[in-house]
Each structure stands twice: as structure tokens, then as C-alpha cells.
Design a protein around this motif. Structure first.
Motif, PDB file in Angstrom:
ATOM      1  N   CYS A   1      -0.754   0.465   8.055  1.00  0.00           N
ATOM      2  CA  CYS A   1      -0.971   1.883   8.370  1.00  0.00           C
ATOM      3  C   CYS A   1      -2.362   2.124   8.962  1.00  0.00           C
ATOM      4  O   CYS A   1      -2.559   3.093   9.706  1.00  0.00           O
ATOM      5  CB  CYS A   1      -0.789   2.732   7.123  1.00  0.00           C
ATOM      6  SG  CYS A   1       0.880   2.675   6.428  1.00  0.00           S
TER       7      CYS A   1
ATOM      8  N   ASN B   1      -3.222  -3.831   5.530  1.00  0.00           N
ATOM      9  CA  ASN B   1      -2.448  -2.584   5.489  1.00  0.00           C
ATOM     10  C   ASN B   1      -2.069  -2.183   6.914  1.00  0.00           C
ATOM     11  O   ASN B   1      -2.935  -1.830   7.718  1.00  0.00           O
ATOM     12  CB  ASN B   1      -3.286  -1.496   4.824  1.00  0.00           C
ATOM     13  CG  ASN B   1      -2.554  -0.177   4.695  1.00  0.00           C
ATOM     14  OD1 ASN B   1      -1.483   0.022   5.268  1.00  0.00           O
ATOM     15  ND2 ASN B   1      -3.135   0.740   3.943  1.00  0.00           N
TER      16      ASN B   1
ATOM     17  N   SER C   1       1.849   4.538   1.872  1.00  0.00           N
ATOM     18  CA  SER C   1       1.849   4.992   3.256  1.00  0.00           C
ATOM     19  C   SER C   1       1.448   6.465   3.337  1.00  0.00           C
ATOM     20  O   SER C   1       1.339   7.150   2.313  1.00  0.00           O
ATOM     21  CB  SER C   1       3.246   4.818   3.847  1.00  0.00           C
ATOM     22  OG  SER C   1       4.138   5.774   3.280  1.00  0.00           O
TER      23      SER C   1
ATOM     24  N   TRP D   1       0.831  -1.200   0.000  1.00  0.00           N
ATOM     25  CA  TRP D   1       0.000   0.000   0.000  1.00  0.00           C
ATOM     26  C   TRP D   1       0.868   1.254   0.000  1.00  0.00           C
ATOM     27  O   TRP D   1       2.061   1.206   0.289  1.00  0.00           O
ATOM     28  CB  TRP D   1      -0.904   0.024   1.242  1.00  0.00           C
ATOM     29  CG  TRP D   1      -1.887  -1.098   1.268  1.00  0.00           C
ATOM     30  CD1 TRP D   1      -3.168  -1.103   0.783  1.00  0.00           C
ATOM     31  CD2 TRP D   1      -1.674  -2.417   1.801  1.00  0.00           C
ATOM     32  NE1 TRP D   1      -3.750  -2.333   0.969  1.00  0.00           N
ATOM     33  CE2 TRP D   1      -2.871  -3.159   1.596  1.00  0.00           C
ATOM     34  CE3 TRP D   1      -0.591  -3.046   2.428  1.00  0.00           C
ATOM     35  CZ2 TRP D   1      -2.999  -4.485   1.997  1.00  0.00           C
ATOM     36  CZ3 TRP D   1      -0.713  -4.368   2.820  1.00  0.00           C
ATOM     37  CH2 TRP D   1      -1.913  -5.074   2.619  1.00  0.00           C
TER      38      TRP D   1
ATOM     39  N   HIS E   1       4.706  -2.466   3.401  1.00  0.00           N
ATOM     40  CA  HIS E   1       4.337  -3.878   3.395  1.00  0.00           C
ATOM     41  C   HIS E   1       4.260  -4.365   4.829  1.00  0.00           C
ATOM     42  O   HIS E   1       5.029  -3.890   5.689  1.00  0.00           O
ATOM     43  CB  HIS E   1       5.382  -4.688   2.612  1.00  0.00           C
ATOM     44  CG  HIS E   1       5.033  -6.127   2.431  1.00  0.00           C
ATOM     45  ND1 HIS E   1       5.360  -7.103   3.373  1.00  0.00           N
ATOM     46  CD2 HIS E   1       4.382  -6.780   1.434  1.00  0.00           C
ATOM     47  CE1 HIS E   1       4.928  -8.267   2.961  1.00  0.00           C
ATOM     48  NE2 HIS E   1       4.326  -8.113   1.781  1.00  0.00           N
TER      49      HIS E   1
END
Length: 205
Positions: free
Chosen positions: A132, A130, A97, A95, A104
Motif C-alpha cells: 500500500c 507493505n 490496508s 498490514w 499481503h
């Protein structure tokens, strides 16, 4: 065939698999612990010829591609260059950030790709989330000393200016402060001398 285990056997991590037309692309990055030592002990690291890590990657991933019945692709192939970022984001396993860098779940903001293998079949990977989305503080947002990173841009001039000063020694020797601030990055096991190697490639003396 256990693609992930076979990649780890040569100190690579099968990070993601993305569709590419009627084929699939398996994205490979360093597997720590072990990758940095494997590279340092390689003939490419010892022969003093240019681009040792790229040559190590082409040798090792090229052999893996033959073993898997696919074809190897590398970020340095081009122009035109292969769309590694598009592949990564299209995999559902990597994804963007908050600071724009790829993230990752195993590598954090140290995410990088040494190459990829185009295959007629899709290697199986576990479903990933994800990281984050569960990172409340998002320390990467405030870690860069010159605010060079954002979700929409990367001020490379500001980064290079910092690295040319004494204030930039920490980033130059230890690696990008924003990447290091990621909680997942701290558990990845990347060594400072590996980060220094890459920072020197980005910002030569």
C-alpha cells in the motif's frame, strides 16, 4: 526443512510468521493457482456435508502440522477464537490496508488464512514490503458501491443490503469490489467462482 515449499505442495501459502510467547505461529492461506481446484476435487467438496472448506483445511493443515512437529490452529476454533488478526499484524509481513482489510504483498486484499501452525522454531521467510505504501492511487478507497469499508469500520449492514439487490450482483458473483480493485489482487489468480463461494457463505441466498 523448506516450510514454504512444503506448504505450496498442498496448495497453501506460508504468508507470515509471528511470535507467540516462546513459540512461533506460521500463518497459512490459499496458494493460487491451484488451491481452488485442489479443494474442488477433494472429498470434503464432494460429500455435501456442512463446512467443506473448513474441513479440508483441518485435514490438510493438520497433516502439515504433524509433518512440521507443531500443532494446528484454525480461525473457527472457539470461542475464544485465536487472534489471527493480531498474529498477522504482528508478523511484519501483513498490514492493514486503507480500507481496513488485511493486505499481503502476494495476495493483495484477497488475504485470508485457512489456519496456522504453532511451532517451537520460526520458519524463514523473505523480508516483505507493505504494497500500500507504493500504491499511489489506492483504488480500493473508492471501489465499494456503498462505501461500506474504511480504515476504522466495516458497515456489514450496508454490504448485506447491497448484496440483496441487483446492483450487488457484481460483488456477489465476482467478489468484493474493494478487494478486486487492489492492484496486487488482480495478479493473484483467484477465480470468480471461488469468490462467489465465499460471498455466498457470507451472504446466503
Amino acid at each position: 526443512m523448506d516450510h514454504a515449499a512444503e506448504a505450496r505442495a498442498v496448495y497453501l501459502d506460508l504468508l507470515a510468521v509471528a511470535p507467540e510467547g516462546e513459540r512461533f505461529v506460521a500463518l497459512l492461506g490459499p496458494h493460487e493457482p491451484g488451491f481452488w481446484e485442489a479443494f474442488q476435487n477433494s472429498p470434503e467438496a464432494a460429500d455435501r456435508a456442512p463446512d467443506p472448506m473448513d474441513r479440508w483445511s483441518k485435514r490438510v493443515i493438520g497433516a502439515l502440522a504433524t509433518q512440521w512437529g507443531g500443532s494446528a490452529v484454525f480461525p473457527s476454533d472457539g470461542p475464544p477464537y485465536p487472534p489471527f488478526i493480531r498474529w498477522a499484524l504482528g508478523s511484519g509481513q501483513v498490514w492493514q490496508s486503507p480500507v481496513g482489510l488485511l493486505v499481503h504483498p502476494r495476495q493483495g486484499l484477497w488475504t485470508s488464512f485457512r489456519g496456522a501452525i504453532l511451532l517451537d522454531h520460526a520458519p524463514l521467510l523473505p523480508e516483505l514490503a507493505n504494497p500500500c505504501l507504493s500504491c499511489g492511487d489506492q483504488p480500493c478507497l473508492n471501489a465499494c458501491p456503498v462505501n461500506a469499508l474504511s480504515a476504522t469500520s466495516y458497515d456489514t449492514d450496508a454490504c448485506h443490503e447491497l448484496l440483496s439487490t441487483e446492483n450487488g450482483a457484481d460483488c456477489l458473483n465476482m467478489g468484493c469490489a474493494a478487494r478486486r480493485a487492489c492492484p496486487v489482487s488482480t495478479s493473484y489468480g483467484r477465480k470468480a467462482d471461488q469468490s462467489h463461494f465465499h460471498m455466498r457463505a457470507f451472504h446466503p441466498a
